[in-house]
Motif scaffolding. Structure first.
Motif, PDB file in Angstrom:
ATOM      1  N   GLN A  80     -11.125  10.963  -2.070  1.00 41.59           N
ATOM      2  CA  GLN A  80     -10.341  10.269  -1.056  1.00 41.59           C
ATOM      3  C   GLN A  80      -9.976  11.213   0.065  1.00 41.59           C
ATOM      4  OE1 GLN A  80      -7.310   7.375  -2.431  1.00 41.59           O
ATOM      5  NE2 GLN A  80      -7.741   8.193  -4.452  1.00 41.59           N
ATOM      6  N   VAL A  84       2.935  11.944   6.668  1.00 41.87           N
ATOM      7  CA  VAL A  84       3.266  11.115   7.825  1.00 41.87           C
ATOM      8  C   VAL A  84       2.909   9.652   7.565  1.00 41.87           C
ATOM      9  CG1 VAL A  84       2.868  10.728  10.267  1.00 41.87           C
ATOM     10  CG2 VAL A  84       2.907  13.051   9.381  1.00 41.87           C
ATOM     11  N   MET A  85       1.722   9.433   7.014  1.00 45.13           N
ATOM     12  CA  MET A  85       1.268   8.067   6.757  1.00 45.13           C
ATOM     13  C   MET A  85       2.221   7.305   5.854  1.00 45.13           C
ATOM     14  SD  MET A  85      -2.649   7.548   5.839  1.00 45.13           S
ATOM     15  CE  MET A  85      -3.973   7.646   7.014  1.00 45.13           C
ATOM     16  N   TYR A  86       2.690   7.966   4.826  1.00 48.59           N
ATOM     17  CA  TYR A  86       3.551   7.295   3.850  1.00 48.59           C
ATOM     18  C   TYR A  86       5.016   7.475   4.179  1.00 48.59           C
ATOM     19  CZ  TYR A  86      -0.487   6.409   0.901  1.00 48.59           C
ATOM     20  OH  TYR A  86      -1.676   5.949   0.410  1.00 48.59           O
ATOM     21  N   ARG A  97       0.823  -1.206   0.000  1.00 49.84           N
ATOM     22  CA  ARG A  97       0.000   0.000   0.000  1.00 49.84           C
ATOM     23  C   ARG A  97       0.861   1.263   0.000  1.00 49.84           C
ATOM     24  NH1 ARG A  97      -4.068  -1.159   4.746  1.00 49.84           N
ATOM     25  NH2 ARG A  97      -2.716  -2.834   5.401  1.00 49.84           N
ATOM     26  N   ARG A  98       2.059   1.120   0.580  1.00 54.51           N
ATOM     27  CA  ARG A  98       2.982   2.241   0.582  1.00 54.51           C
ATOM     28  C   ARG A  98       3.481   2.534  -0.842  1.00 54.51           C
ATOM     29  NH1 ARG A  98       5.415   5.193  -0.483  1.00 54.51           N
ATOM     30  NH2 ARG A  98       7.198   6.394   0.156  1.00 54.51           N
ATOM     31  N   GLN A 102      -0.536  16.873   4.889  1.00 57.61           N
ATOM     32  CA  GLN A 102       0.305  16.598   6.056  1.00 57.61           C
ATOM     33  C   GLN A 102       0.115  15.168   6.548  1.00 57.61           C
ATOM     34  OE1 GLN A 102      -0.301  19.142   9.512  1.00 57.61           O
ATOM     35  NE2 GLN A 102       0.703  20.794   8.372  1.00 57.61           N
ATOM     36  N   LEU A 103      -1.145  14.780   6.586  1.00 55.06           N
ATOM     37  CA  LEU A 103      -1.463  13.415   7.024  1.00 55.06           C
ATOM     38  C   LEU A 103      -0.818  12.391   6.093  1.00 55.06           C
ATOM     39  CD1 LEU A 103      -3.177  11.485   8.830  1.00 55.06           C
ATOM     40  CD2 LEU A 103      -4.985  11.707   7.138  1.00 55.06           C
ATOM     41  N   ILE A 104      -0.933  12.649   4.803  1.00 54.64           N
ATOM     42  CA  ILE A 104      -0.347  11.744   3.809  1.00 54.64           C
ATOM     43  C   ILE A 104       1.162  11.636   4.005  1.00 54.64           C
ATOM     44  CG2 ILE A 104       0.126  11.495   1.330  1.00 54.64           C
ATOM     45  CD1 ILE A 104      -2.713  10.828   1.947  1.00 54.64           C
ATOM     46  N   MET A 163     -10.361  13.699   3.001  1.00 53.72           N
ATOM     47  CA  MET A 163     -11.417  13.780   4.010  1.00 53.72           C
ATOM     48  C   MET A 163     -12.034  15.163   3.946  1.00 53.72           C
ATOM     49  SD  MET A 163      -8.902  12.119   6.616  1.00 53.72           S
ATOM     50  CE  MET A 163      -8.368  10.427   6.420  1.00 53.72           C
ATOM     51  N   ASP A 172      -4.029  20.107   5.573  1.00 55.43           N
ATOM     52  CA  ASP A 172      -4.112  19.105   6.640  1.00 55.43           C
ATOM     53  C   ASP A 172      -3.998  17.707   6.052  1.00 55.43           C
ATOM     54  OD1 ASP A 172      -4.455  20.965   8.598  1.00 55.43           O
ATOM     55  OD2 ASP A 172      -6.647  20.870   8.584  1.00 55.43           O
ATOM     56  N   TYR A 173      -4.715  17.518   4.955  1.00 59.49           N
ATOM     57  CA  TYR A 173      -4.742  16.215   4.308  1.00 59.49           C
ATOM     58  C   TYR A 173      -3.345  15.820   3.823  1.00 59.49           C
ATOM     59  CZ  TYR A 173      -5.985  12.668   0.840  1.00 59.49           C
ATOM     60  OH  TYR A 173      -6.055  11.522   0.100  1.00 59.49           O
ATOM     61  N   LEU A 199     -11.434  18.172   6.208  1.00 60.79           N
ATOM     62  CA  LEU A 199     -10.085  18.740   6.328  1.00 60.79           C
ATOM     63  C   LEU A 199      -9.788  19.707   5.198  1.00 60.79           C
ATOM     64  CD1 LEU A 199      -7.972  15.592   7.206  1.00 60.79           C
ATOM     65  CD2 LEU A 199      -9.020  17.233   8.748  1.00 60.79           C
TER      66      LEU A 199
END
Ligand SMILES: Nc1ncnc2c1ncn2[C@@H]1O[C@H](COP(=O)(O)OP(=O)(O)OP(=O)(O)O)[C@@H](O)[C@H]1O
Ligand SMILES: [Mg+2]
Lengths: 326, 263
Positions: A109, A125-127, A97-98, A121-123, A111, A118-119, A114
């Protein structure tokens, strides 16, 4: 190696319950359901070498999105095997998935509560992307796509095109090995479509990203794709280089003319591609264009003749029609 | 770990950006308590009591219900049900995050955001009771903390299991409603479990629900003996492991069923 995609005998069946219109039949389904199995994807095979941009083309309901969902691991195949970048997508490992990204043209996709910032930023960190390169990439891309001034607006309030661009930026900024794009230019204006196409090409050239693309816009396809796979009712009917397909039809032209006084369809001797009440288009070998034009005019079959190379749309329609006729 | 903090953070942002105003949250907590207080003062006027509970102890109980609920109550089952049926789940299973971890972080973020909204009021209460803070019973405080944490984890695991049923059932609405009522009842949300008839008491001892509400409230109100408390925590932990296992397994099975609508 790299972002190769391999698909063997891939199948997906859906069980759907059908009912006739009306309240009565709606009630009837409560007690007895008419179940029907449909093969959305029917034993398809193909290979996409790493670093290729492939166009996955087919009419509505052909099974393109279903295939992409299986390739990305959200949908389990009914049977068959898939290998994407060395992974079996159904295992849904985090490493897999990475390594991939998906943009679905008609499905958000991001959110919606947000803001794009923000989105993103989340991506990041997630990836687990290096924050400095991430920011650089994002800045570059958002500027190129003219959304840099919209990054602090709640996603709910973005226009369709703006949202699409943000999704696109987020998908690319994680440096995927394989990028899946399901109608990525839906809802974009002419300029933005061009920007996205340009962008896809650069991405593929600079990072050798494999790109799997569906679109109903043939300009998207002809502008960016190396390989093309045509899908019809869940089956692959053509798979090869785009240039090769173009070449197969290179020796033909479309002759379009106004019906003359002596017009008779059976006198033409070439297949009719399109016919309205006053105009006809026929397909003629390039070598015979001049002779045919003369014949049309001299015999009073047609006037105001124009000659055209076949466009990709025409070619694809022909392939589908040939398939339909068997 | 960082990812999950980021998820919790985004969930906080969503909450803060959208719904919760301090008044709504307060009303949510206060109205049921006030109604219950009114009800029980009229059922049990003065010092009359049933099973040793007077109107005053009842009211304390319902305040306890709300305190515990405030940390615990999050509709993870409804959320999962929505996400599965709307196809939104794809956006989660495509990301490099663990699904359970993702939802748990969302729940945490949501709870923290709610705490932040109510922070001014919590501060006022703390300042009003400033004298008592230094004489706080640390062991009691630790026990309350642990039971609430356990309640939160159990609630999550149970909600996750129920939510996963949405993979198989097109419409889970009825199940969710019934579950809500039955579970709230057996958790001691409407009535303290010690008022239950013997049969129901025995039943609730066989189920994990009392750890959602009744058990932490009793701890909060200093109504448990240390030995019973320790046994309670142990049984709760066993339930947690069991529910977690079931949730994990259901989700794996369900993924094969998932049809990812729309597109
Ligand atoms: N979740 C589902 N349940 C039942 N049938 C489905 C489901 N998803 C897709 N189908 C059916 O499978 C077939 C293929 O659908 P799919 O979405 O893959 O088509 P597509 O090629 O992406 O079409 P379009 O160009 O319209 O996007 C269609 O007949 C569709 O009705
Ligand atoms: Mg589609």
């Amino acid at each position: 190696m790299g972002g190769t995609i391999e698909v063997n005998n891939l199948e997906k069946h859906f069980v759907v319950t059908e009912r006739a219109p009306g309240l009565k039949s709606a009630l009837a389904t409560v007690f007895k359901r008419h179940k029907k199995q449909i093969a959305a994807v029917n034993k398809i095979n193909f290979t996409v070498p790493a670093g290729t941009i492939v166009g996955f083309i087919g009419q509505n309901g052909a099974g393109k999105t279903t295939t992409i969902k299986m390739l990305t691991g959200t949908l389990y195949p009914s049977s068959g095997s898939i290998n994407v970048a060395g992974f079996n997508p159904s295992e849904r490992t985090q490493a897999f998935r990475r390594d991939i990204s998906v943009v679905m043209g008609n499905k958000a996709q991001i959110m919606l509560d947000l803001t794009p910032n923000d989105y993103l930023q989340l991506i990041q960190v997630m990836y687990d992307v290096d924050p400095i390169t991430f920011e650089q990439n994002v800045n570059e891309m958002t500027e190129l796509l003219h959304v840099n001034h919209r990054l602090n607006v709640q996603a709910r309030k973005l226009s369709l095109g703006e949202r699409m661009k943000v999704e696109f930026v987020a998908a690319v900024a994680t440096n995927p090995q394989v990028l899946f794009l399901d109608e990525p230019t839906i809802g974009l204006d002419v300029q933005s479509k061009r920007d996205i196409r340009q962008f896809i090409r650069c991405l593929n050239r600079d990072k050798q990203t494999t790109i799997f693309l569906t679109s109903h816009d043939m300009e998207d396809i002809s502008a960016v794709c190396d390989q093309m796979i045509l899908l019809n009712h869940g089956e692959v009917i053509w798979d090869g280089q785009l240039s090769q397909l173009m070449q197969e039809f290179d020796d033909y032209r479309y002759l379009s003319f106004e019906k003359g006084t002596a017009y008779q369809a059976d006198q033409l001797g070439f297949p009719i591609m399109e016919e309205t009440f006053d105009r006809v288009t026929i397909k003629v070998p390039a070598a015979e264009v001049n002779v045919m034009t003369n014949r049309l005019i001299v015999n009073g079959l047609g006037t105001a003749v124009t000659v055209q190379d076949l466009q990709l749309d025409d070619i694809i329609l022909e392939v589908f029609n040939m398939e339909a006729q068997g | 770990m960082k990812k999950y903090l980021a998820v919790a953070q985004t969930s906080m942002k969503s909450v803060l950006a959208s719904k919760s105003s301090i008044f709504v949250l307060l009303a949510q907590a206060l109205i049921p308590t006030v109604v219950m207080a009114y009800l029980w003062t009229s059922i049990l006027p003065g010092h009359s009591a049933i099973q040793g509970m007077t109107a005053e102890t009842m009211i304390k109980y319902y305040i306890g219900v709300n305190v515990v609920n405030f940390f615990v109550w999050y509709a993870i089952d409804w959320e999962l049900n929505d996400d599965i049926h709307s196809g939104e789940l794809s956006n989660i299973v495509r990301r490099p995050v663990n699904m359970m971890g993702y939802y748990f972080s969302r729940m945490l973020g949501d709870r923290i955001a709610n705490l932040m909204v109510l922070a001014p009021i919590i501060l006022i209460i703390l300042v009003m009771h400033i004298k008592h803070i230094f004489s706080l019973d640390v062991i009691w405080f630790g026990q309350v903390f642990m039971t609430i944490l356990l309640a939160m984890l159990l609630w999550f695991a149970f909600g996750y299991v129920i939510g996963c049923l949405a993979y198989w059932f097109e419409n889970l609405f009825f199940v969710l409603i019934v579950k809500e009522i039955v579970v709230s009842f057996l958790a001691g949300y409407y009535l303290p479990l010690n008022l239950f008839p013997e049969i129901l008491k025995n039943l609730s001892n066989l189920l994990p629900f009392q750890y959602f509400s009744y058990f932490p409230i009793q701890t909060l109100l200093k109504q448990t003996l240390p030995i019973n408390w320790s046994i309670g925590i142990l049984i709760g932990l066993m339930w947690l492991i069991a529910l977690y296992g079931i949730g994990y397994w259901l989700n794996r099975l369900g993924a094969r069923h998932y049809s990812d609508v729309m597109g």
